[in-house]
Design an enzyme around this catalytic site. Structure first.
Site, PDB file in Angstrom:
ATOM      1  N   PHE A 239      -3.744  24.019  57.990  1.00 51.11           N
ATOM      2  CA  PHE A 239      -3.447  22.624  58.314  1.00 51.11           C
ATOM      3  C   PHE A 239      -4.459  21.645  57.716  1.00 51.11           C
ATOM      4  CE2 PHE A 239      -4.282  19.176  61.417  1.00 51.11           C
ATOM      5  CZ  PHE A 239      -3.163  18.434  61.164  1.00 51.11           C
TER       6      PHE A 239
ATOM      7  N   GLY B  50     -11.041  24.222  64.337  1.00 45.43           N
ATOM      8  CA  GLY B  50     -10.410  25.024  63.308  1.00 45.43           C
ATOM      9  C   GLY B  50      -9.377  25.966  63.907  1.00 45.43           C
ATOM     10  N   LEU B  51      -9.225  27.113  63.270  1.00 48.08           N
ATOM     11  CA  LEU B  51      -8.255  28.120  63.694  1.00 48.08           C
ATOM     12  C   LEU B  51      -6.855  27.540  63.822  1.00 48.08           C
ATOM     13  CD1 LEU B  51     -10.162  30.235  66.339  1.00 48.08           C
ATOM     14  CD2 LEU B  51      -9.597  30.837  64.004  1.00 48.08           C
ATOM     15  N   CYS B  52      -6.479  26.737  62.841  1.00 42.15           N
ATOM     16  CA  CYS B  52      -5.109  26.245  62.869  1.00 42.15           C
ATOM     17  C   CYS B  52      -4.480  26.423  61.494  1.00 42.15           C
ATOM     18  CB  CYS B  52      -5.029  24.810  63.364  1.00 42.15           C
ATOM     19  SG  CYS B  52      -6.257  23.735  62.657  1.00 42.15           S
ATOM     20  N   GLY B  53      -4.728  27.578  60.908  1.00 46.42           N
ATOM     21  CA  GLY B  53      -4.079  27.901  59.649  1.00 46.42           C
ATOM     22  C   GLY B  53      -4.556  26.998  58.529  1.00 46.42           C
TER      23      GLY B  53
END
Lengths: 138, 292
Positions: B91, B86-89
């Site tokens: 997306f 995760g931690l990709c906005g």
């Protein structure tokens, strides 16, 4: 000077060769075939084996594994899973792969598992082709 | 007003967070370079492949190959290519939104929908719906062509068994470092892009190709390969998009941290000044009292 044919070898990891050559010999579905300049349009599947080409009298050899090739407009394009020059071949790795594949074939034969066997046989062929080509280089 | 100590700890915490996000940004940037390189290396292969497919299929009736058979659609399968982390906005959620839209549309028509998840995030999101038929996780990190092959074989088998009449593939298309778009393509039945340019070029020569073995046998080899190529391509695109999206998200986070630190520092200075003023008032007050 004789007419030349454009040879291109493309793998999923990028283009390997893009050169004008005199003659190409490749392991086709029905055996080896050679292609000279101005060959008729042709499409064939490619087996594991060695792809040879001649350029100004120098012969080069590559190990190719399964794919297909297309000849059209005086251009021959190989789309293969992998292509390696003799010097690029990792002999140790190929030897290990050979042993592993042989073991797997034996195991598969005992268990009568066809899928494993087919895969192991393909791996063995690849390893053998790599070894053969790297030997001829030295 | 918050005490001096509170504000100080908070500033420290935000600073540490910004260090982490900044590091993640840099990691994503370097991974993006690798992923983008892989994608570019693969491009010539796909181009040549599609060309050959176009040439070949323009000479053939599609009906004779099971993988190209267009059936009356009863069941649909979605191959969802998402990231593992995760931690990709937004997306992944953008891909989910597209998937949900498709699911709604198909279910409104009374069709059954199943999902094959590639990447952890898709599985985590859709697991509860009970639609997930199979999921492949932890392969997005260092995927190879043979990962794609396993997926392709499974999806093809399911299609041939008649459990799915149409298969879509959903992935994050890499437009640029700043823009990634969720994309959807039909994987099965195979409809090779017999693009007009290809047709025109091939038109003159295509008729008199020599085939070895027969065209049908070549197609039998090429069609599964075509699926590999499509799936691998989707995985590469998603991989690159994921890193690009994470880069942007982490960049935003780092910037937000900086803003927060500036605000908190202001608050801290105000609190400190208020303390000094109060102390001064005390001293002055005391002195006044003594004088009195």
């Amino acid at each position: 000077m004789a007419e030349k044919i454009k040879l291109e070898v493309v793998t999923p990891k990028g283009s390997v060769i893009s050169e004008d050559v005199d003659i190409v010999t490749a392991p086709g579905f029905a055996g080896e075939f050679g292609v000279l300049a101005n060959h008729a349009p042709f499409l064939s599947t490619i087996k594991i084996g060695s792809l040879r080409y001649k350029q100004d009298g120098n012969e080069e050899e590559l190990m190719v594994s399964g794919g297909f090739c297309e000849v059209s407009n005086n251009k021959i394009t190989f789309l293969v899973e992998s292509a390696e020059r003799g010097a690029e071949i990792d002999v140790d790795r190929a030897l290990k792969a050979k042993e592993r594949a042989e073991k797997r074939i034996l195991e598969a034969a005992q268990k009568k598992e066809n899928v494993d066997r087919v895969r192991a046989e393909a791996a063995l062929q690849r390893a053998l082709a790599r070894l053969r080509i790297s030997n001829t280089e030295h | 007003m918050a005490s001096l100590k509170d504000v100080q700890t908070k500033i420290g915490a935000v600073k540490k967070t910004s260090q982490i996000t900044n590091a993640m940004n840099m990691v994503a940037a370097s991974k993006l370079r690798g992923a983008q390189q892989k994608m570019e290396d693969f491009r010539p292969y796909t181009e040549k492949f599609n060309q050959a497919m176009g040439n070949l299929s323009s000479n053939m009736e599609s009906g004779q190959f099971p993988l190209m058979e267009v059936r009356d659609v009863q069941a649909v399968e979605l191959v969802l290519v998402t990231s593992d982390r995760g931690l990709c906005g937004s997306f992944n959620s953008n891909i989910f939104k597209l998937a949900e839209k498709l699911i709604r549309e198909y279910e409104a028509e009374g069709k059954k929908v199943t999902i094959v998840c590639v990447g952890k995030k898709g599985n985590a999101y859709f697991r509860k719906t009970g639609k997930v038929r199979k999921s492949y996780t932890d392969i997005m990190g260092s995927f190879q062509m043979f990962n794609a092959r396993a997926i392709a074989q499974d999806v093809a088998a399911n299609f041939l068994a008649g459990d799915a009449d149409k298969v879509h593939i959903l992935y994050g298309k890499f437009m640029s470092v700043a823009v990634q778009k969720p994309a959807e393509e039909v994987l099965l039945p195979v409809q090779p892009e017999a693009g007009e340019a290809v047709e025109a070029e091939a038109g003159s020569a295509a008729g008199d190709y020599i085939y070895e073995p027969s065209p049908t046998e070549i197609m039998d080899v090429l069609l599964p390969l075509y699926m590999n190529v499509m799936i691998y391509h989707a995985m590469l695109e998603t991989g690159a998009s994921e890193h690009a999206a994470r880069m942007t998200a982490m960049d935003n986070a780092t910037r937000a941290c900086k803003d927060m630190i500036a605000d908190l520092t202001l608050l801290y200075n105000k609190a400190r000044q208020a303390g000094i003023t109060a102390e001064l008032m005390d001293i002055v007050g005391g002195a006044e009292a003594l004088k009195g």
